[in-house]
Write an enzyme that holds these catalytic residues in place. Structure first.
Site, short mmCIF file in Angstrom:
data_model
loop_
_atom_site.label_atom_id
_atom_site.label_comp_id
_atom_site.label_asym_id
_atom_site.label_seq_id
_atom_site.Cartn_x
_atom_site.Cartn_y
_atom_site.Cartn_z
N ASP A 346 -45.94 4.82 21.63
CA ASP A 346 -45.91 6.02 20.80
C ASP A 346 -44.90 7.01 21.37
O ASP A 346 -44.85 7.23 22.59
CB ASP A 346 -47.32 6.63 20.77
CG ASP A 346 -47.39 7.90 19.96
OD1 ASP A 346 -47.16 7.83 18.73
OD2 ASP A 346 -47.68 8.96 20.55
N GLU A 382 -41.53 3.39 19.35
CA GLU A 382 -41.37 4.37 18.28
C GLU A 382 -40.22 5.27 18.75
O GLU A 382 -40.39 6.07 19.68
CB GLU A 382 -42.64 5.19 18.09
CG GLU A 382 -42.53 6.18 16.94
CD GLU A 382 -43.76 7.05 16.78
OE1 GLU A 382 -44.15 7.31 15.64
OE2 GLU A 382 -44.32 7.48 17.82
#
Length: 698
Positions: A346, A382
């Site tokens: 993330d 990401e």
């Protein structure tokens, strides 16, 4: 407790039982002393406190004979409470061991978790003397862990990977075929009904939203909501207890083993860019009270405040050697002990930030890639955060795949009818080479998606023109504005059969574009059954029927369509090539590996802003075996116009004919029939795939 504490060793951080006692070791470069606190079996009473007797550099440690697995403990760390200098030590706050493998209890009474007095006019410069121990979970001494057997790991071919992004609870909560005792649990995820469903779809890899232990944000608790997605980690070695089933913590490892037996990888969405402690007004749960100035990136010259590259209030200081060690130790634990096969990071840009900014050759990436365990697992980034220069699509090391949001937005814009989108889609269909074709990266580096947990579901992309997030309690202001969606004239559900048909076709077109593109496709759980979130495009706090996958109204025809796309992609290697295609001429036959045509068989006019139809001939690149180079040739035809259009088909080579493999204009989209004419009518709003086959095949 009368047993004297021995010096122990600093070599392994955390609490480690050796069969006779337990060694405790905690990193804190700025502490003045560290107290180890033990608790009764119910966690309600503190039974003793002992000072860790030794310090080796920044590691405090001690060994206590007789301390066995099942013992509850926590830390109180002493040092200066001086926020202006970056220090927030407060021994009145019981702290979770960053290396604990299990937690007992829950966080309660948010005000008591704060290191300062919330009502004091001095704010976080005040000092809270209230003991937080009654209101926080305790760390748990656990038995020594055995490694998960690596021989059981499935290793799908890199060009055949199909990722399925799912929520550990929400995927199964409403599945009627899963026993109620297993719904919403790790065991339920790998139950027979789910495994059968995933295998039917051809899924090779399930990607789970965060399962590290996390905390419900205080502002959500005040509204009667929960942090559903889990991007608020506090325990980097702890499986989130709210997903435990009958087997408890062991159920996670059993889940992974069942997935492996079914031939499916398990990768985790991990959050190492920030923690649940928030900004300077957040609670003191672990890292902040252990060594705030080391664990977090603080604003230079204003160390009271946190760098907020993550948008969550704080940013972990990954460039610090002990913070990096924590992350690497955590990653290895999930691979070696819990058996997982990889990670999606993330806000991964944050992990690559050095003092000079994002660096793809920064310390964390270097450490990750040289690690003998972690260098062998699947890695996905990401590729953004909200800090300066935060958007880094295509800039990660070659070992990483990257979520490609440009693919998502472009695909939606093309089918919605936006100008210039056909040109952009052409690049996406070929793997977004402009971003990824550098440094020897494979074409699978682009993780293609049309939906993800963050945003509209596929059904809602075709039902809503605007977000409907009032249930989140933020007056509908949260979530994305740029959804590139289309409601076909009616916002929300409709019983108009024309609207329903158009929406279904749009879903098929979006999915077909995903599966026909070079790169690695990712499917959002529930999209294959037509799951809706009622227009909520930010369901991070909806641990209810909004956020859960609705199996009761599953669209079986859509399930069959996705299964067919998966089989089509697997059958044709030209759809999943490892090298980027640039129209290079093949030595074997002098034909280009890719060729763009209009529906009249001529070269495309790329300057036309309204370009809406195109054909693409895909041929196997030089890596393709010569005997397969003709058979692997495909013709893709995209028509987003409302009207049917005639297309002149390229003349097939001698001994071959075109065979229709896909036509999204009908629910029965895989007709598999020979085309005897040199012309074909391409229906409006559809995708057609033709494959070369031997002339005698009918």
């Amino acid at each position: 407790m009368n047993t004297p504490m021995l010096p122990g060793t600093p070599s392994r951080l955390g609490a480690h039982f050796d069969g006779e006692g337990t060694n405790f070791a905690l990193f804190s470069a700025n502490a003045q002393k560290v107290e180890l606190c033990f608790f009764s079996s119910d966690g309600q009473s503190e039974t003793s406190r002992l000072l860790l007797p030794e310090r080796s550099g920044p590691v405090w440690h001690g060994y206590l004979p007789g301390i066995r697995p099942g013992t509850l403990y926590g830390y109180r760390v002493h040092g200066p409470y001086d926020p202006d200098r970056g220090h927030r030590f407060n021994p009145n706050k019981l702290l979770l061991d960053p290396y604990t493998r299990e937690m007992r209890g829950k966080y309660r009474s948010y005000g008591d978790l704060l290191g300062f007095i919330n009502s004091d006019p001095k704010g976080d410069l005040s000092f809270n003397t209230r003991d937080s121990a009654p209101f926080v979970p305790k760390s748990l001494v656990t038995a020594p862990e055995t490694h998960a057997p690596s021989s059981e790991r499935p290793v799908p071919r890199s060009d055949e990977v199909l990722i399925y992004e799912a929520h550990a609870k929400g995927l199964t909560m409403e599945h009627p075929a899963i026993p109620e005792s297993l719904r919403g649990t790790y065991e339920g995820l790998a139950s027979d009904p789910m495994l059968e469903h995933l295998q039917k779809l051809g899924i090779t890899t399930i990607e789970l939203l965060p399962v590290h232990a996390f905390v419900d944000d205080g502002f959500l608790v005040e509204k009667g909501l929960k942090n559903y997605w889990g991007y608020n980690s506090i325990g980097f070695f702890v499986p989130e207890p709210r997903y435990f089933g009958p087997a408890g913590r062991a159920g996670f490892r059993a889940m992974v083993q069942r997935f492996h037996t079914a031939g499916i990888e398990v990768i985790l969405d991990v959050v190492y860019n920030h923690t649940a402690e928030g900004d300077h007004l957040g609670p003191t749960l672990s890292f902040r009270g252990i060594d705030n100035a080391s664990y977090y990136r603080l604003v230079q010259g204003q160390q009271r405040y946190y760098v907020n590259d993550t948008g969550t209030g704080n940013t972990l200081n990954v460039s610090h050697p002990y913070v990096m060690r924590l992350i690497l130790d955590s990653l290895r634990y999930w691979v070696e002990v819990m058996g997982v096969d990889g990670f999606r990071f993330d806000l991964a840009t944050t992990l690559g930030r050095e003092d000079h900014g994002f660096d793809p050759n920064g310390g964390f990436f270097d450490a990750l890639r040289q690690d003998p365990i972690l260098a062998t697992v699947r890695l996905i980034a990401e590729p953004w955060d909200i800090g300066p220069g935060g958007y880094q699509l295509g800039q990660f090391p070659p070992e990483f795949g990257e979520w490609n949001d440009r693919f998502r937005d472009t695909t939606r814009r093309y089918w919605r009818g936006d100008d210039h989108s056909a040109q952009e889609l052409a690049a996406c269909v070929l793997g977004s080479a402009g971003y990824f074709d550098r440094g020897g990266r494979p074409a699978g580096s682009s993780v293609n998606l049309v939906t993800a947990h963050d945003g509209f579901t596929l059904a809602d992309v075709t039902r809503y023109a605007h977000r409907h997030n009032l249930d989140n309690g933020e007056d509908g202001r949260d979530g994305h504005n740029a959804n590139y969606s289309d409601n076909f004239g009616i916002e929300g559900d409709s019983d108009n059969p024309v609207v329903q048909a158009n929406r279904s076709r749009r879903q098929r077109n979006l999915l077909a574009t995903l599966f026909l593109s070079q790169g690695t496709p990712m499917l959002l759980a529930g999209d294959e059954i037509g799951n809706s979130q009622n227009g909520n495009n930010n369901a991070y706090c909806q641990d209810n029927t909004i956020g859960w996958v609705n199996w009761q109204h599953r669209d079986e025809s859509l399930v069959e369509f996705v299964s067919g796309l998966s089989r089509l992609r697997k059958a044709h290697s030209s759809l999943r090539q490892s090298r980027f295609l640039h129209g290079a001429v093949r030595e074997s036959d002098g034909m280009p590996d890719v060729e763009w045509l209009d529906f009249n068989g001529r070269s495309l006019d790329w300057r036309d802003p309204g370009l809406s139809t195109f054909g693409l001939i895909l041929r196997g690149s030089g890596e393709c075996a010569p005997e397969r180079q003709v058979q692997d040739t495909l013709l893709l035809l995209f028509n987003r116009d409302a009207d049917d259009l005639p297309a002149i088909l390229p003349v097939p080579p001698g001994g071959y004919a075109w065979r229709l493999e896909l036509d999204t204009s009908a629910e029965m989209s895989f007709p598999a029939r020979r085309i005897d004419s040199g012309n074909m009518n391409i229906q409006g709003q559809s995708v057609v795939v033709l494959a070369l086959s031997a002339d005698e095949v009918s």
